[in-house]
Enzyme design. Structure first.
Site, short mmCIF file in Angstrom:
data_model
loop_
_atom_site.label_atom_id
_atom_site.label_comp_id
_atom_site.label_asym_id
_atom_site.label_seq_id
_atom_site.Cartn_x
_atom_site.Cartn_y
_atom_site.Cartn_z
N CYS A 1 15.22 35.00 69.19
CA CYS A 1 15.76 35.06 67.83
C CYS A 1 14.67 35.40 66.82
O CYS A 1 14.91 36.10 65.86
CB CYS A 1 16.46 33.78 67.46
SG CYS A 1 15.59 32.31 67.99
N LYS B 1 27.07 22.22 75.24
CA LYS B 1 27.82 23.31 75.86
C LYS B 1 26.82 24.46 76.03
O LYS B 1 26.51 25.19 75.09
CB LYS B 1 28.97 23.74 74.94
CG LYS B 1 30.16 24.33 75.66
CD LYS B 1 29.88 25.58 76.44
CE LYS B 1 29.81 26.82 75.58
NZ LYS B 1 29.35 28.02 76.35
N GLU C 1 20.08 43.31 64.71
CA GLU C 1 19.31 42.68 65.79
C GLU C 1 19.64 43.42 67.09
O GLU C 1 20.80 43.53 67.47
CB GLU C 1 19.75 41.22 65.89
CG GLU C 1 18.89 40.38 66.79
CD GLU C 1 19.29 38.90 66.76
OE1 GLU C 1 20.49 38.60 66.88
OE2 GLU C 1 18.39 38.06 66.64
N GLU D 1 21.56 28.44 63.62
CA GLU D 1 20.35 29.26 63.82
C GLU D 1 20.82 30.56 64.44
O GLU D 1 21.24 30.60 65.59
CB GLU D 1 19.38 28.50 64.71
CG GLU D 1 17.96 29.01 64.60
CD GLU D 1 17.66 30.11 65.57
OE1 GLU D 1 17.90 31.30 65.22
OE2 GLU D 1 17.21 29.80 66.69
O1 TXE Z 1 26.28 35.14 71.66
P1 TXE Z 1 27.24 33.96 71.17
P2 TXE Z 1 26.39 36.13 72.92
C1 TXE Z 1 22.76 37.49 69.66
C2 TXE Z 1 22.23 38.72 70.35
C3 TXE Z 1 23.29 39.01 71.37
C4 TXE Z 1 24.54 38.57 70.66
C5 TXE Z 1 25.71 38.21 71.53
O2 TXE Z 1 22.13 39.77 69.44
O3 TXE Z 1 23.36 40.34 71.69
O4 TXE Z 1 24.14 37.44 69.93
O5 TXE Z 1 25.35 37.23 72.49
C6 TXE Z 1 29.04 29.99 72.52
N1 TXE Z 1 32.97 28.56 69.54
N2 TXE Z 1 22.15 36.26 70.12
O6 TXE Z 1 27.74 36.73 73.01
O7 TXE Z 1 28.66 34.34 71.28
C7 TXE Z 1 28.66 30.72 73.79
O8 TXE Z 1 29.42 30.25 74.89
C8 TXE Z 1 31.93 27.85 70.00
C9 TXE Z 1 21.18 35.67 69.25
O9 TXE Z 1 25.90 35.44 74.11
O10 TXE Z 1 26.74 33.59 69.82
C10 TXE Z 1 27.18 30.39 73.88
O11 TXE Z 1 27.03 29.07 74.40
N3 TXE Z 1 30.98 28.35 70.78
C11 TXE Z 1 20.78 34.33 69.65
C12 TXE Z 1 26.74 30.41 72.41
O12 TXE Z 1 27.94 30.22 71.65
C13 TXE Z 1 31.05 29.66 71.09
C14 TXE Z 1 20.87 33.91 71.03
C15 TXE Z 1 26.07 31.70 71.96
O13 TXE Z 1 26.96 32.79 72.22
C16 TXE Z 1 32.12 30.46 70.65
C17 TXE Z 1 21.91 34.56 71.78
C18 TXE Z 1 33.11 29.86 69.83
N4 TXE Z 1 34.14 30.55 69.34
C19 TXE Z 1 22.49 35.71 71.32
N5 TXE Z 1 31.93 31.71 71.12
C20 TXE Z 1 19.69 33.64 68.90
N6 TXE Z 1 19.86 33.45 67.60
O14 TXE Z 1 18.71 33.24 69.48
C21 TXE Z 1 30.80 31.70 71.86
N7 TXE Z 1 30.26 30.45 71.85
#
Ligand code: TXE
Length: 482
Positions: free
Chosen positions: A285, A176, A384, A251
């Site tokens: 990250c 996904k 972050e 992660e």
């Molecule tokens: O992240 P999400 P978002 C951090 C970064 C950013 C913040 C928000 O600080 O500002 O996260 O970003 C899926 N069940 N990072 O909103 O929500 C979503 O569709 C299952 C750090 O984009 O964590 C996407 O595919 N899946 C980071 C994935 O989770 C769900 C990288 C990540 O989205 C879900 C990105 C649910 N309930 C953002 N809700 C890193 N560690 O590298 C969302 N998703």
């Protein structure tokens, strides 16, 4: 571009009719759409994957030998290199990342498949000493069907590392991607079919996290979940997995420190300190988002970093400047607000980069910002930002450096800059995190190097051979033969 998922070896229309707009971050304009997947789409993908595995791992994918899987993964790596420019261009447009970074991501995607291709037939169990009359052995079995939830910052690299390892271990995968960055992974699934992967071995369902993502986590046909993303979403993924005792790898990002001691080679350190925070516009990250500097060289390091930050330019991905725009409006606002709050609270800006004059006013361009003397308990030192914003602060001695470095909820990566060999290992041993780099940072991606965190940075390891073990379950077989 038609809005479809990739299920059972082909492009498949969504069971719902709704779509999600694909926005170009460099100008905020819509340039396509993807399918808004729902629980029924996820179910179709999981069924296809289970069919590929077979009930007793006797399906077209489940029955393959390690050698056969390895050969297919090697072909996939080679095919990714053949489609390298196409994938890089697609990723740069979809995510806004500078073309150079997108090209590097495509190379890393191929590298993961190469690495895990070679690892397939080196993954084996053991024989164990036991009581007289017994032979005991362990066998590494695939979990079955694995779910992969991918963020938008490095879609190809993050999918490559988790899908590569999972396929190598013999699992079928349902991916996904992030709603903001799905295009490259849909194309990857197509390429996998072209090189001979059986239908259902690699499926991609696009959509929102709260819909398709949540449905994937809750699906009883998923035997392992690999998640990369935010701490808060990681918690809900972990809870959903716990509901049905599903193993999970999380992660979740970090607030990674780099410790610069007075005896460090500053000529070597400073360009690396800069790159660790501006790479991918800070949306990494493992970004080195805190720099802790020994007092006696503090002003010198701030001066050198300020010169570097003033020269950092953001612009359209095709111009391949230091940074492209941020991924979307939400991220843009988050970064801008955190910068504004820090300034309003009196944290000093030492230097700022610039946005190129040909960048669209509707794009999500954030200039690089260097903050100095950042209080250890401030938001900037603890949260972050996920943007090109660096927090620099001084320390008096080794003990304080370690205390500051460990003083956040996160624990992903750290860098230590010193010529003192004893200190290198002493400090590395005391840092609470998953990776420590000494006199370097990030080690050029490190496909081979196990990666993951402690505390709020998550648990489980991606990359390297360690990840391969995580995508298996160990079965012990005890034979009594007298
Ligand atoms: O992240 P999400 P978002 C951090 C970064 C950013 C913040 C928000 O600080 O500002 O996260 O970003 C899926 N069940 N990072 O909103 O929500 C979503 O569709 C299952 C750090 O984009 O964590 C996407 O595919 N899946 C980071 C994935 O989770 C769900 C990288 C990540 O989205 C879900 C990105 C649910 N309930 C953002 N809700 C890193 N560690 O590298 C969302 N998703």
């Amino acid at each position: 571009m038609t809005a479809t998922h990739y299920i059972d070896g082909g492009r498949v229309a969504s069971q719902g009719t709704e779509t999600i707009a694909v926005i170009d971050p460099s100008d905020g304009q819509r340039f396509g759409e993807i399918a808004r997947g729902n629980a029924a789409d996820v179910d179709a993908a999981v069924r296809a994957a289970r069919k590929a595995m077979g009930e007793n791992f006797d399906g077209p994918w489940g029955a393959m030998t390690a050698l056969e899987r390895g050969r297919l993964l090697a072909k996939l790596g080679a095919a990714v290199m053949q489609h390298h420019e196409e994938l890089a261009q697609l990723e740069a447009r979809d995510t806004g990342k500078a073309l150079r970074v997108a090209r590097n991501d495509a190379t890393a995607l191929a590298r993961y498949f190469e690495y895990y291709a070679g690892a397939c037939d080196k993954l084996h169990g053991d024989t164990l000493p036991y009581e007289r009359g017994y032979t005991v052995l362990t066998v590494r079995m695939p979990h079955g069907v694995t779910g992969h939830i991918i963020p938008w910052n490095y879609p190809m690299q993050i999918a490559g590392r988790s899908v590569g390892a999972s396929l190598a271990a013999g699992n079928a995968c349902v991916v996904k991607p992030a709603e903001d960055a799905s295009l490259s992974l849909l194309r990857l699934a197509e390429i996998a079919t072209e090189v001979g992967f059986p239908a259902g071995a690699l499926n991609v369902v696009t959509g929102y996290g709260r819909e398709a993502g949540a449905a994937l986590c809750a699906h009883r046909g998923i035997d392992h979940i690999s998640f990369t993303g935010s701490t808060i979403t990681g918690r809900s993924v972990g809870l959903a997995a716990a509901e049905r005792h599903c193993p999970v790898t999380l992660e979740l990002g970090g607030k990674s420190p780099q410790l610069v001691f007075a005896d460090a080679d500053l000529d070597a350190a400073v360009p690396v300190l800069l790159n660790a925070i501006i790479q991918n516009a800070g949306q990494t990250c493992s970004a080195g988002s805190r720099v802790l500097v020994e007092q006696s060289v503090y002003e010198e390091v701030v001066k050198r970093l300020s010169e570097c930050f003033s020269a950092v330019r953001s612009g359209p991905p095709a111009d391949d400047l230091d940074m492209g725009p941020l991924i979307n409006e939400k991220q843009f606002r988050q970064v801008r607000d955190m910068v504004a709050t820090a300034e309003a609270n009196g944290v000093k800006v030492a230097a700022r980069g610039t946005v190129s004059s040909n960048a669209s006013a509707n794009g999500y361009y954030q200039e690089a910002v260097l903050f100095r003397d950042v209080p250890a308990d401030s938001e900037l030192a603890q949260r972050e930002v996920f943007g090109p914003v660096l927090a620099v602060m001084p320390f008096a001695d080794e003990a304080e450096a370690i205390r500051l470095a460990n003083g956040t909820d996160f624990g992903l990566v750290a860098g230590v800059w010193t010529r003192d060999g004893g200190r290198q290992l002493r400090v590395a041993n005391k840092l609470h995190c998953g990776q420590v780099f000494i006199n370097n940072y990030g080690a050029a991606g490190g496909v081979e190097l196990p990666f993951g965190g402690v505390k709020s940075s998550g648990f489980g390891r991606e990359k390297g051979f360690e990840a391969l073990l995580g995508f298996t379950t160990l079965k012990t077989i005890a034979i009594k033969h007298g």
